[in-house]
Design a protein around this motif. Structure first.
Motif, PDB file in Angstrom:
ATOM      1  N   ALA A 412      28.752 -27.408 -50.988  1.00  0.00           N
ATOM      2  CA  ALA A 412      29.474 -27.664 -51.299  1.00  0.00           C
ATOM      3  C   ALA A 412      29.038 -29.208 -50.611  1.00  0.00           C
ATOM      4  N   GLY A 413      28.162 -30.090 -51.561  1.00  0.00           N
ATOM      5  CA  GLY A 413      27.697 -31.105 -50.880  1.00  0.00           C
ATOM      6  C   GLY A 413      26.309 -31.138 -50.599  1.00  0.00           C
ATOM      7  N   PRO A 414      24.978 -32.310 -50.509  1.00  0.00           N
ATOM      8  CA  PRO A 414      23.566 -31.573 -50.797  1.00  0.00           C
ATOM      9  C   PRO A 414      23.591 -31.495 -49.232  1.00  0.00           C
ATOM     10  N   ASN A 415      24.237 -31.421 -48.191  1.00  0.00           N
ATOM     11  CA  ASN A 415      23.924 -30.940 -47.054  1.00  0.00           C
ATOM     12  C   ASN A 415      24.948 -29.575 -46.546  1.00  0.00           C
ATOM     13  N   GLY A 416      24.717 -28.974 -48.092  1.00  0.00           N
ATOM     14  CA  GLY A 416      25.425 -27.554 -48.120  1.00  0.00           C
ATOM     15  C   GLY A 416      24.942 -26.332 -48.051  1.00  0.00           C
ATOM     16  N   LEU A 417      25.829 -24.960 -47.428  1.00  0.00           N
ATOM     17  CA  LEU A 417      24.820 -24.313 -47.069  1.00  0.00           C
ATOM     18  C   LEU A 417      25.970 -23.041 -47.451  1.00  0.00           C
ATOM     19  N   VAL A 418      24.893 -22.069 -47.683  1.00  0.00           N
ATOM     20  CA  VAL A 418      26.456 -20.765 -48.270  1.00  0.00           C
ATOM     21  C   VAL A 418      25.987 -19.668 -47.705  1.00  0.00           C
ATOM     22  N   PHE A 419      27.250 -18.504 -46.576  1.00  0.00           N
ATOM     23  CA  PHE A 419      26.785 -17.910 -45.986  1.00  0.00           C
ATOM     24  C   PHE A 419      27.936 -16.610 -46.238  1.00  0.00           C
ATOM     25  N   ARG A 420      26.900 -15.191 -46.434  1.00  0.00           N
ATOM     26  CA  ARG A 420      27.196 -14.200 -46.469  1.00  0.00           C
ATOM     27  C   ARG A 420      27.174 -12.334 -45.210  1.00  0.00           C
ATOM     28  N   LYS A 421      28.490 -12.506 -44.839  1.00  0.00           N
ATOM     29  CA  LYS A 421      28.232 -10.883 -44.415  1.00  0.00           C
ATOM     30  C   LYS A 421      27.038  -9.726 -45.398  1.00  0.00           C
ATOM     31  N   LEU A 422      26.670  -9.307 -44.570  1.00  0.00           N
ATOM     32  CA  LEU A 422      25.177  -9.000 -45.486  1.00  0.00           C
ATOM     33  C   LEU A 422      26.082  -7.178 -45.215  1.00  0.00           C
ATOM     34  N   TYR A 423      26.921  -6.619 -45.297  1.00  0.00           N
ATOM     35  CA  TYR A 423      27.189  -5.093 -45.724  1.00  0.00           C
ATOM     36  C   TYR A 423      27.652  -4.650 -44.774  1.00  0.00           C
ATOM     37  N   GLY A 424      27.981  -4.915 -43.913  1.00  0.00           N
ATOM     38  CA  GLY A 424      28.550  -4.144 -42.429  1.00  0.00           C
ATOM     39  C   GLY A 424      28.339  -4.760 -41.362  1.00  0.00           C
ATOM     40  N   GLY A 425      29.002  -4.216 -40.443  1.00  0.00           N
ATOM     41  CA  GLY A 425      28.010  -4.497 -39.096  1.00  0.00           C
ATOM     42  C   GLY A 425      29.239  -5.965 -38.827  1.00  0.00           C
ATOM     43  N   SER A 426      28.241  -7.294 -37.481  1.00  0.00           N
ATOM     44  CA  SER A 426      27.963  -8.443 -38.193  1.00  0.00           C
ATOM     45  C   SER A 426      26.855  -9.346 -38.464  1.00  0.00           C
ATOM     46  N   PHE A 427      26.140  -7.976 -39.170  1.00  0.00           N
ATOM     47  CA  PHE A 427      25.056  -9.052 -39.602  1.00  0.00           C
ATOM     48  C   PHE A 427      25.295 -10.146 -41.205  1.00  0.00           C
ATOM     49  N   TYR A 428      24.980 -11.696 -40.536  1.00  0.00           N
ATOM     50  CA  TYR A 428      24.939 -12.290 -41.527  1.00  0.00           C
ATOM     51  C   TYR A 428      23.972 -13.481 -42.122  1.00  0.00           C
ATOM     52  N   ARG A 429      23.890 -14.036 -43.367  1.00  0.00           N
ATOM     53  CA  ARG A 429      22.321 -14.478 -43.925  1.00  0.00           C
ATOM     54  C   ARG A 429      23.190 -15.569 -44.498  1.00  0.00           C
ATOM     55  N   ILE A 430      22.311 -17.242 -43.513  1.00  0.00           N
ATOM     56  CA  ILE A 430      22.729 -18.459 -43.935  1.00  0.00           C
ATOM     57  C   ILE A 430      21.479 -18.509 -44.940  1.00  0.00           C
ATOM     58  N   ARG A 556      26.961  12.951 -52.842  1.00  0.00           N
ATOM     59  CA  ARG A 556      27.226  13.882 -53.966  1.00  0.00           C
ATOM     60  C   ARG A 556      26.026  13.813 -55.010  1.00  0.00           C
ATOM     61  N   CYS A 557      25.730  12.584 -55.010  1.00  0.00           N
ATOM     62  CA  CYS A 557      25.045  12.166 -56.161  1.00  0.00           C
ATOM     63  C   CYS A 557      23.361  12.349 -56.010  1.00  0.00           C
ATOM     64  N   ASP A 558      23.014  12.237 -57.513  1.00  0.00           N
ATOM     65  CA  ASP A 558      21.542  11.824 -57.226  1.00  0.00           C
ATOM     66  C   ASP A 558      20.726  11.086 -57.295  1.00  0.00           C
ATOM     67  N   PHE A 559      21.157   9.791 -57.889  1.00  0.00           N
ATOM     68  CA  PHE A 559      21.005   8.540 -57.117  1.00  0.00           C
ATOM     69  C   PHE A 559      21.944   7.139 -57.962  1.00  0.00           C
ATOM     70  N   VAL A 560      21.630   6.335 -57.587  1.00  0.00           N
ATOM     71  CA  VAL A 560      22.823   4.630 -58.399  1.00  0.00           C
ATOM     72  C   VAL A 560      21.895   4.330 -59.003  1.00  0.00           C
ATOM     73  N   VAL A 561      22.780   4.060 -60.636  1.00  0.00           N
ATOM     74  CA  VAL A 561      22.128   3.049 -61.069  1.00  0.00           C
ATOM     75  C   VAL A 561      23.009   1.368 -61.124  1.00  0.00           C
ATOM     76  N   THR A 562      22.799   0.380 -61.184  1.00  0.00           N
ATOM     77  CA  THR A 562      23.989  -0.369 -60.889  1.00  0.00           C
ATOM     78  C   THR A 562      23.275  -1.517 -61.473  1.00  0.00           C
ATOM     79  N   GLN A 563      23.919  -2.670 -61.211  1.00  0.00           N
ATOM     80  CA  GLN A 563      23.031  -4.168 -61.673  1.00  0.00           C
ATOM     81  C   GLN A 563      22.980  -4.903 -60.185  1.00  0.00           C
ATOM     82  N   ASN A 564      23.745  -4.978 -58.826  1.00  0.00           N
ATOM     83  CA  ASN A 564      23.605  -5.725 -58.113  1.00  0.00           C
ATOM     84  C   ASN A 564      24.457  -5.010 -56.830  1.00  0.00           C
ATOM     85  N   SER A 565      25.436  -4.029 -57.193  1.00  0.00           N
ATOM     86  CA  SER A 565      26.283  -3.816 -56.249  1.00  0.00           C
ATOM     87  C   SER A 565      25.870  -3.304 -54.934  1.00  0.00           C
ATOM     88  N   SER A 566      26.427  -3.694 -53.741  1.00  0.00           N
ATOM     89  CA  SER A 566      26.222  -3.481 -52.264  1.00  0.00           C
ATOM     90  C   SER A 566      26.171  -2.007 -52.588  1.00  0.00           C
TER      91      SER A 566
END
Length: 647
Positions: A412-430, A556-566
């Motif tokens: 949002a706006g020229p000084n805008g940043l994005v945050f996301r939780k990286l799939y577990g714990g309290s680990f975040y990325r900006i 139980r699977c042999d491997f995973v095939v996906t687009q980019n699912s977590s």
């Protein structure tokens, strides 16, 4: 029992531990099954003065309940009285298709525990936020609030009486003396003193005028009303006394004005917008909009709310900071005060955080760990954090230099940043853009040779056991491919090598293994998409749609095939390889099809030997900010500065 499910972001505290023990005792007392319960958090507050939690507990045979546990304050009789009031109201309230009250089931006042039948829906706060850009819808909801309170007040005997403001005047007269003598410190002393002056000026206008007294709700605000789209139900009735009806009315209408409207909708001398008053009293008919108890007590409600904000900014919760910033201009308008230095100016705002309505509620409840971390930075800088629902109108209202954070959306706006939780714990990325496959993290180089197994392996095992327990310790290969689907199944988007449906066909052509695919629980699929999947199941015996839990399929699977699912990322904890058909910020330990022919990509997948323990350590420990770790505030400050913010 799934105690405290994945929507909980706080660390497991004394409140959680004692609530869990109290729940076990409650099951024993009621003779309920001890297994088969799903538990998730409805609301939570944990501060030095008030510590309590409300949980949704559900069982296939027993049904759904709201379980409440209060750690602080320890007030056994008050707790018992509140439950008795809820019980009395349930018996006397005229339940209907549009109005209701939660049914009490059990109380143990000695443990500060109660159980009520769960009311489906969400808080009125959430419904109002969903209608943030539709004032007419908000007014319709206020009419229904008026109907509910009218039914509640009439469910017990009412009493016509003249308004006697003496108690309120004594209360605030004493507060004035304490402020002027220096005995009591308040957040905005000049504004509160002006409000007390206004209260004393208005008292003779309303004294002795006829009003009505009725049984008091005691805590009648939007969080204590549950709305399911049709029915509005009341919870947490906390008083067992008769009082002027203006107490309850003023609390709700001020709460609405602070949260949804603001000073821009007010004329001088007003506290609540006229259209909101008119809408509420369309539904509430025990008294009218000119009722003296409402008109007088709305001023006292403003003063009382300001007085609850700690004078020391370092002692204010995020909710209190927000209340002060939003209520101050309302109070200035109501009391005829010109904005002063006590009002937070725009340059005192460190950042605006845009959230969904659900996340906004969590943040206001003090249960959003990322927002709390940003608030810690603001307090260090003697500034504030503003919270707003992520809507076009709110984005358009930004000042040109505003620093903003959004969750998993475009900045949002020229000084805008994005945050996301990286799939577990309290680990975040900006990062500074939404497309995670273009993040700096996605471009970073992962070199397992530079990471010690002695450090990585214990870290990996800790998080494997924390997230998945025994399931991840005994992985097997049962002869199938796990394919977690995402959205837009028929569309080939720019970050994908092909559409999800074509991914299915390609995988079937390149392997002889069966595929178990799962649909994303938060996606809405079109009839056309579902028909395509149904046709595939009928025409291709090796393709089926499954509903087993993620952990079970990964084990139980042999491997995973996906687009980019977590799911592919979580597969690392089960040491399962994955083939990605789209860009992702976690691609480093997996095989990506990219521009390669499918046959070569599947061959590369077979040959690969990822070092998953080192990857998890690198991804989380070295490239994320762990909000549960000491020093996380300084790491956040460094990251924000690196991305161009002025702090």
């Amino acid at each position: 029992m799934n105690w405290l499910s994945s929507n909980v972001t706080h660390r497991f505290s004394e409140l959680d531990k004692l609530a869990k023990a109290a729940w076990a005792d409650t099951l024993g007392t009621l003779g309920f099954p001890t297994k088969g319960w799903d538990v998730s958090t409805l609301s939570r507050r944990d501060d030095p003065h008030i510590s309590r939690i409300s949980l949704l507990v559900s069982h296939a045979q027993k049904g759904m309940f709201t379980f409440k546990f209060q750690l602080r304050p320890q007030a056994e009789q008050d707790f018992a009285d509140q439950y008795a009031m809820q019980e009395q109201t349930f018996k006397s309230f005229p339940q209907s298709e549009t109005l209701g009250v939660a049914e009490p089931v059990f109380v143990d006042a000695s443990q500060h525990v109660s159980l009520l039948r769960y009311m489906a829906g969400d808080t009125l706060t959430h419904a109002m936020h969903d209608a943030a850009e539709d004032v007419e819808k908000q007014l319709d909801l206020l009419r229904q609030c008026g109907q509910w309170l009218d039914a509640f007040h009439r469910s017990a005997p009412t009493d016509a009486r003249p308004l006697q403001p003496k108690f309120t005047l004594n209360l605030y007269g004493n507060l004035k003396s304490q402020i002027t003598s220096g005995e009591t410190k308040v957040a905005v002393p000049d504004l509160i003193l002006k409000g007390i002056e206004t209260l004393f000026e208005q008292a003779p206008v309303f004294e002795g005028k006829p009003t009505m007294a009725a049984v008091q709700h005691g805590d009648f605000h939007m969080q204590n009303l549950i709305y399911d789209g049709v029915r509005l139900s009341g919870i947490d009735i906390s008083k067992n006394q008769v009082a002027p009806v203006g107490y309850d009315i003023a609390k709700l209408l001020l709460d609405y004005t602070i949260d949804m409207r603001g000073a821009g909708d007010l004329s001088s001398g007003q506290v609540v917008p006229e259209d909101a008053i008119d809408a509420f009293f369309d539904g509430y008919t025990l008294v009218g909009p000119d009722d003296p108890s409402f008109r007088f007590l709305i001023i006292a409600r403003v003063l009382g709310t300001l007085n609850l904000v700690p004078a020391n900014p370092s002692e204010r919760s995020l909710g209190k900071e927000r209340t002060l910033s939003l209520l101050t201009p309302i109070a200035q308008t109501a009391f005829g005060v010109t904005p002063s230095k006590e009002t937070p100016e725009k340059n005192d705002v460190l950042a605006t955080v845009f959230l969904t309505s659900r996340s906004l509620k969590r943040a206001h409840d003090g249960d959003h760990e990322f927002v709390q971390a940003i608030q810690k930075i603001a307090k260090r800088k003697n500034r504030i954090v503003k919270l707003a629902q992520d809507t076009p109108a709110n984005r358009n209202a930004l000042g040109s230099g505003a620093q903003t954070l959004v969750h998993m959306s475009h900045p949002a706006g020229p000084n805008g940043l994005v945050f996301r939780k990286l799939y577990g714990g309290s680990f975040y990325r900006i990062e500074n853009l939404a497309e995670r496959w273009h993040w700096q993290l996605a471009q970073a180089k992962f070199n397992p040779d530079k990471i010690s197994s002695d450090v990585a392996q214990p870290f990996f095992e800790h998080w494997r056991d924390t997230l998945f327990g025994a399931d991840a310790n005994t992985p097997t290969q049962d002869g199938f491919i796990y394919m977690p689907m995402q959205g837009r199944l028929l569309k080939h988007r720019l970050f994908q090598s092909m559409s999800p449906v074509d991914m299915i066909s390609t995988t079937l052509a390149q392997t002889k293994l069966p595929i178990i695919a799962t649909l994303h629980p938060n996606e809405t699929y079109t009839e056309e998409e579902l028909q395509v999947l149904s046709n595939l199941e009928q025409d291709t015996p090796r393709f089926t749609l499954g509903q087993d839990p993620m952990a079970s399929l990964l084990r139980r699977c042999d491997f995973v095939v996906t687009q980019n699912s977590s799911v592919a990322f979580h597969g690392a904890f089960f040491k399962k390889k994955a083939l990605l058909f789209a860009g992702a910020e976690f691609h480093h330990a997996f095989t990506s099809i990219g521009q390669h022919p499918p046959a070569k990509a599947f061959e590369a997948l077979k040959r690969s030997s990822p070092e998953f323990a080192k990857f998890i350590f690198w991804f989380w420990k070295l490239n994320a900010i762990d909000l549960a770790e000491k020093g996380h505030v300084q790491k956040l400050i460094k990251r924000l500065k690196d991305l161009g913010w002025t702090l």
